[in-house]
Write a protein that holds these residues in place. Structure first.
Motif, PDB file in Angstrom:
ATOM      1  N   TYR A 174       0.847  -1.190   0.000  1.00  0.00           N
ATOM      2  CA  TYR A 174       0.000   0.000   0.000  1.00  0.00           C
ATOM      3  C   TYR A 174       0.879   1.235   0.000  1.00  0.00           C
TER       4      TYR A 174
ATOM      5  N   ARG B 168       0.747   5.653   0.590  1.00  0.00           N
ATOM      6  CA  ARG B 168      -0.039   6.611   1.371  1.00  0.00           C
ATOM      7  C   ARG B 168      -0.077   7.959   0.648  1.00  0.00           C
TER       8      ARG B 168
ATOM      9  N   SER C  49      -5.242  11.143   1.676  1.00  0.00           N
ATOM     10  CA  SER C  49      -6.499  10.509   2.114  1.00  0.00           C
ATOM     11  C   SER C  49      -6.275   9.181   2.841  1.00  0.00           C
TER      12      SER C  49
ATOM     13  N   TRP D  52      -4.061   5.201   3.228  1.00  0.00           N
ATOM     14  CA  TRP D  52      -3.389   4.111   2.509  1.00  0.00           C
ATOM     15  C   TRP D  52      -4.267   3.620   1.365  1.00  0.00           C
ATOM     16  N   TRP D  53      -3.660   3.329   0.211  1.00  0.00           N
ATOM     17  CA  TRP D  53      -4.371   2.741  -0.923  1.00  0.00           C
ATOM     18  C   TRP D  53      -3.517   1.618  -1.505  1.00  0.00           C
ATOM     19  N   LYS D  54      -4.196   0.610  -2.024  1.00  0.00           N
ATOM     20  CA  LYS D  54      -3.518  -0.591  -2.519  1.00  0.00           C
ATOM     21  C   LYS D  54      -2.777  -0.309  -3.819  1.00  0.00           C
TER      22      LYS D  54
END
Length: 191
Positions: free
Chosen positions: A92, A94, A97, A99-101
């Motif tokens: 992930y 960051r 907004s 953490w995103w995969k």
């Protein structure tokens, strides 16, 4: 020959080092009746002094824990061996907004300082990522940074360093590493 002294309750046990792998030291001792599995002893090795635990005992051989912070293998680029690991992980990134995969990775090896994995995802050297993996039935989360990479036609192989991990996840990671190391010693013994 290298020796260690184990000291507990006014008892001293002298041990000869057979092998050191990561946080596990294999010793031969002459009086195995003095030590029991799970006991805590003070260990003296050269100028190092640390508390250790008896992990396993087989006849005149014992396996003890040596904290990785001691860095007993000074001078080597990688002080801890990597252990093979064939499981998937998720990376992930960051932003503002959260953490995103980024994508999934195929784990190749690991130790308590970092991970090696293959992926088709492009990761930046100056970015901190979150890594979620499952090793020995344990979910482990840490934050990593890329330290090296090698590009192949169908994937990129990354070597990463753990830059942040909480106490709970570090304990799970250490348990997994110690379990795999003891399995390796046992496999070698049966050959």
């Amino acid at each position: 020959m290298e020796f260690v002294r184990l000291i507990s309750d006014h008892q001293v046990v002298l041990g000869q080092i057979i092998d050191m792998k990561g946080e596990v030291i294999e010793l031969t001792i002459h009086n195995p009746q003095k030590v029991q599995v799970n006991e805590t002893w003070k260990c003296i090795f050269y100028h190092y002094q640390f508390e250790t635990k008896i992990l396993q005992k087989k006849g005149f051989r014992i396996f003890i824990y040596a904290p990785v912070e001691l860095d007993l293998n000074k001078g080597e680029r990688r002080t801890l061996p990597r252990l093979g690991c064939h499981t998937e992980g998720v990376v992930y990134a960051r932003d503002s907004s959260g953490w995103w995969k980024v994508g999934t990775v195929q784990m190749i090896d690991f130790n308590i300082k970092g991970f090696g994995f293959a992926t088709q995802c492009v990761l930046s050297d100056d970015e901190t990522y979150r890594m979620d993996i499952r090793v020995q039935e344990k979910e482990i989360t840490s934050q990593i940074q890329v330290r090296n990479k090698r590009t192949y036609p169908t994937f990129i192989r990354y070597g990463t360093e753990i830059v942040e991990i909480d106490k709970y996840n570090l304990e799970k990671l250490r348990e997994s590493v110690l379990h795999i190391q003891l399995e390796l010693f046992n496999d070698l013994e049966q050959r």
